[in-house]
Structure formats: C-alpha cells, structure tokens
Design a protein around this motif. Sequence first.
Motif, mmCIF file in Angstrom:
data_model
loop_
_atom_site.group_PDB
_atom_site.id
_atom_site.type_symbol
_atom_site.label_atom_id
_atom_site.label_comp_id
_atom_site.label_asym_id
_atom_site.label_seq_id
_atom_site.Cartn_x
_atom_site.Cartn_y
_atom_site.Cartn_z
ATOM 1 N N LEU A 68 0.846 -0.892 0.112
ATOM 2 C CA LEU A 68 -0.013 -0.057 -0.295
ATOM 3 C C LEU A 68 0.837 0.616 -0.265
ATOM 4 C CD1 LEU A 68 -3.153 -0.515 2.159
ATOM 5 C CD2 LEU A 68 -2.775 -1.335 -0.096
ATOM 6 N N SER A 69 2.698 0.678 -0.191
ATOM 7 C CA SER A 69 3.417 2.311 0.311
ATOM 8 C C SER A 69 3.096 2.798 -1.156
ATOM 9 C CB SER A 69 4.390 1.641 0.861
ATOM 10 O OG SER A 69 4.414 1.257 1.832
ATOM 11 N N LYS A 70 2.928 1.750 -2.060
ATOM 12 C CA LYS A 70 3.025 2.011 -2.847
ATOM 13 C C LYS A 70 2.039 3.329 -3.904
ATOM 14 C CE LYS A 70 4.775 -2.603 -5.981
ATOM 15 N NZ LYS A 70 5.053 -3.089 -3.825
ATOM 16 N N THR A 111 -8.196 0.839 -6.684
ATOM 17 C CA THR A 111 -7.720 -0.586 -5.259
ATOM 18 C C THR A 111 -6.141 -0.717 -4.607
ATOM 19 O OG1 THR A 111 -8.064 -2.520 -4.489
ATOM 20 C CG2 THR A 111 -8.404 -2.769 -6.904
ATOM 21 N N HIS A 112 -5.985 -1.645 -4.280
ATOM 22 C CA HIS A 112 -4.484 -2.338 -4.136
ATOM 23 C C HIS A 112 -4.410 -3.255 -2.614
ATOM 24 C CE1 HIS A 112 -0.280 -2.297 -4.675
ATOM 25 N NE2 HIS A 112 -0.870 -1.649 -6.160
ATOM 26 N N THR A 113 -3.571 -3.895 -2.685
ATOM 27 C CA THR A 113 -3.244 -4.761 -1.885
ATOM 28 C C THR A 113 -2.080 -5.277 -1.089
ATOM 29 O OG1 THR A 113 -2.550 -6.781 -3.347
ATOM 30 C CG2 THR A 113 -4.674 -6.212 -2.570
ATOM 31 N N TYR A 170 -2.282 2.391 -9.166
ATOM 32 C CA TYR A 170 -3.496 2.076 -8.221
ATOM 33 C C TYR A 170 -3.578 1.170 -9.234
ATOM 34 C CZ TYR A 170 -4.114 5.080 -5.057
ATOM 35 O OH TYR A 170 -3.659 5.847 -3.700
ATOM 36 N N GLU A 171 -4.230 -0.357 -9.081
ATOM 37 C CA GLU A 171 -5.042 -1.320 -9.004
ATOM 38 C C GLU A 171 -6.729 -0.901 -9.984
ATOM 39 O OE1 GLU A 171 -5.047 -6.195 -9.419
ATOM 40 O OE2 GLU A 171 -3.668 -4.723 -7.949
ATOM 41 N N LYS A 172 -6.881 -1.772 -10.621
ATOM 42 C CA LYS A 172 -8.230 -1.201 -10.476
ATOM 43 C C LYS A 172 -8.729 -2.643 -11.068
ATOM 44 C CE LYS A 172 -9.683 2.511 -13.526
ATOM 45 N NZ LYS A 172 -10.259 3.243 -12.437
ATOM 46 N N PRO A 173 -10.562 -2.857 -10.569
ATOM 47 C CA PRO A 173 -11.314 -4.075 -11.176
ATOM 48 C C PRO A 173 -10.770 -4.531 -12.802
ATOM 49 C CG PRO A 173 -12.924 -2.602 -9.753
ATOM 50 C CD PRO A 173 -11.289 -1.326 -10.004
ATOM 51 N N THR A 181 1.035 -8.034 3.381
ATOM 52 C CA THR A 181 1.104 -8.248 4.845
ATOM 53 C C THR A 181 -0.530 -8.677 5.399
ATOM 54 O OG1 THR A 181 1.333 -6.316 5.539
ATOM 55 C CG2 THR A 181 3.029 -7.330 5.947
ATOM 56 N N GLY A 182 -1.280 -8.429 4.415
ATOM 57 C CA GLY A 182 -2.516 -8.772 4.834
ATOM 58 C C GLY A 182 -3.348 -7.495 4.291
ATOM 59 N N CYS A 183 -2.740 -6.905 3.524
ATOM 60 C CA CYS A 183 -3.371 -4.997 3.739
ATOM 61 C C CYS A 183 -4.488 -4.812 2.680
ATOM 62 C CB CYS A 183 -2.769 -4.161 4.164
ATOM 63 S SG CYS A 183 -1.952 -4.344 5.107
ATOM 64 N N HIS A 184 -5.645 -4.123 2.286
ATOM 65 C CA HIS A 184 -6.560 -4.248 1.134
ATOM 66 C C HIS A 184 -6.976 -2.680 1.154
ATOM 67 C CE1 HIS A 184 -10.087 -5.779 -1.274
ATOM 68 N NE2 HIS A 184 -9.543 -4.813 -1.655
ATOM 69 N N LEU A 185 -7.033 -2.525 0.041
ATOM 70 C CA LEU A 185 -7.432 -0.903 -0.286
ATOM 71 C C LEU A 185 -8.215 -0.595 -1.318
ATOM 72 C CD1 LEU A 185 -6.986 2.326 0.811
ATOM 73 C CD2 LEU A 185 -4.907 2.847 -1.014
#
Length: 346
Positions: free
Chosen positions: A59-61, A292-294, A274-277, A297-301
């Motif tokens: 998610l730092s990216k 969105t992005h992941t 970012y990523e997109k669906p 470590t198990g994070c999700h935005l």
Amino acid sequence: MEKQIKEILLRGVLNKAFPGGQYGILENGVITTGHFGYKENLDEQIETTGSEVYDIASLSKVVSTTILIFKLIETGKLKLDTQIHDYLPVAFKGITVYDLLTHTSGLDADIKKANLLESREELLEKLFQSQPDQSKKGTIVYSDIGFMLLGLLIEKISEKTLDVYAKEVIFDPLNMRNTSYHPNIHDAAPTEYRTSPVFTGLLRGKVHDEKSFALNGVSGHAGVFSTAYDLSLFMKALVEDRFVLNKETVELMSLSQIEGLNQFGVLKHRALGYEKPTKESVFKAYRMAMITHTGFTGCHLIINKEKKFGFVLLTNAVHPKRENNQIFSYRDEISNVILEKWEETK
C-alpha cells in the motif's frame, strides 16, 4: 455494513486465518474504524487495542510513492514520459515513469534472493544492473523493482529522502499523525518471525519486505506504517477533492491504462500506480470509478470516488509466519458485502 464486515473478520480470527487488525470505512463523509483479534499471537496472545500501527507493505506504493510522483509532475519537475536513465545510473534505456507506474516496463517482479541482501549498497548494485525483458515490455508484470526505482527517482529530483518528502507532502497536510516510515516500535504490530543470515527474530517496527529492510525501511515499494484511521483520512480527502493533489491530477491517476494478462496468464487492470477491478471482477460494474490495491502483509484498500466511499483493512496476516496467511477468501467476502451495499443504493 460495518457489522457484517466485523463478523467476517472475527470469524477469520476464530479460524486462525490471521491474528487481527483494523478496518476503516468511509461512507457519506463519515469515517468508522474498528479493531479486532490479536496484535500478537506467538508466545502469548495479545489483544488489539486500536492504537497499533501496521506495516502496510505495498500500500506504500499508492499511499506514498505514486502520490509523490504526481506531486513532482504537478510542479513541473517530472513527466510521465521522463526516462529513468536520465536521472538514475540504470543499465537500460527507454523505460519511462509511465512504464513503471503501470508495471509494463518489462523489468522483473523482484530481486532474487532478496532475503540475503545485507546492505543498501548491495541492493542498489543489483537494482541498477536489472535488465528489462523486451519480450515482456507492455505486459503487466507487477514489479517491486519498478517502484524501488520510482522511490529513488523521487529522492533524486526532490533532493529529500522519501520519508521526509512523504511527511511534508502527504502525511502532515492530511493530519496522518501515526503514519511514517519509522514507527514507534512499541506501537507496531509485529509481522513475521524472520530467520535469515541478515536478521533472525520477530519483526516489530521493522519493515517486513526484505528489500525495503536492506534499504533501512525507506523505499518506493514498501516501508510505510499506518493506521486504519489515518488511511481513512487519506481516502476522505481524495474523494472529497481536498487532497494533496489537484482534482484533475487525481482523475488522471485513476484512469484505466491497461487491462490484460500478466506473465502468469491472470487478468489484471492497471491505472497509474493503482490497480483497478477487471472486467471479470465482482466490482465490474464500478471498475472505471474504482481504484484499489493490496499489501503482502494482508492489507487492502478500496476507493470509489463516485460513491465517495472508501474501505481499508490492515492486518498482520503474515504473523508469525507468512504460511499462516489465509486472509484472501475473507477479503473476497468483504468485497461482496460492499458490493451489495452499493447495489442497494443505486
């Protein structure tokens, strides 16, 4: 919606799919946050209090590196077609900022045997000697190497270290008081128990990613620690056009750039950073409005600017070992809950 999401997360903890974490929901201008499960689950179980900071991994990216790149573009110091070799001593030519942001440069995903890297100098030598695979140029290959280069590019042009520049441009203006590359070790939820010649022990307040670890925790692809509340502030400012970037820049950043199969034959859809669906995603009806992005470590935005909605999940799902991480199906369940809510309010 919050009740359903928390029930899913508590079930995951009960099933030992992940230790615990935090979530943040932005809806109708209101931020709701919560915590669940355990901060630590090794020698003893220590319950979360909500005050923990989490290693947000990749998610730092998108919370730091991508935003800083666009700040440099806004201020006229950089362009999307800027070539990386103009600023960094890389062993290739022809790769641009755009290529790195969209993960289409042809560079490898990772540096081999990164867990054995002992110093920043050793990592930079391998990084600058990386060579793109020309046959993969234009294909989506999610690349930590590319974002490490973007981080170094930011430092070169801004003449500031990434942590200092991110604090100045993003974290302080958005009042993200508990977000940094240098967390208080006592506040940090531990991640993996690492065993390598470089470091043996529980990673607590030290970045989980081995490459970022070699870079002293400050890198373009990983290294930020944060809370669900701070990242909810980030999402709120973005969807309400009170962000650290202009509205037009955010729109550009969010636009679809490429959708296609990656090197493993899996369909991916990228914006700038970012990523997109994808067109096969449960969110396919909202794919153009979403970014969105992941994180490993198990994070999700999840951010939907049209709905003025945001969701963030922070966990240490790789604790105490990455093999324990079973968070993926639970994240899918949460996505379905969010989708149902959106469908109800059409």
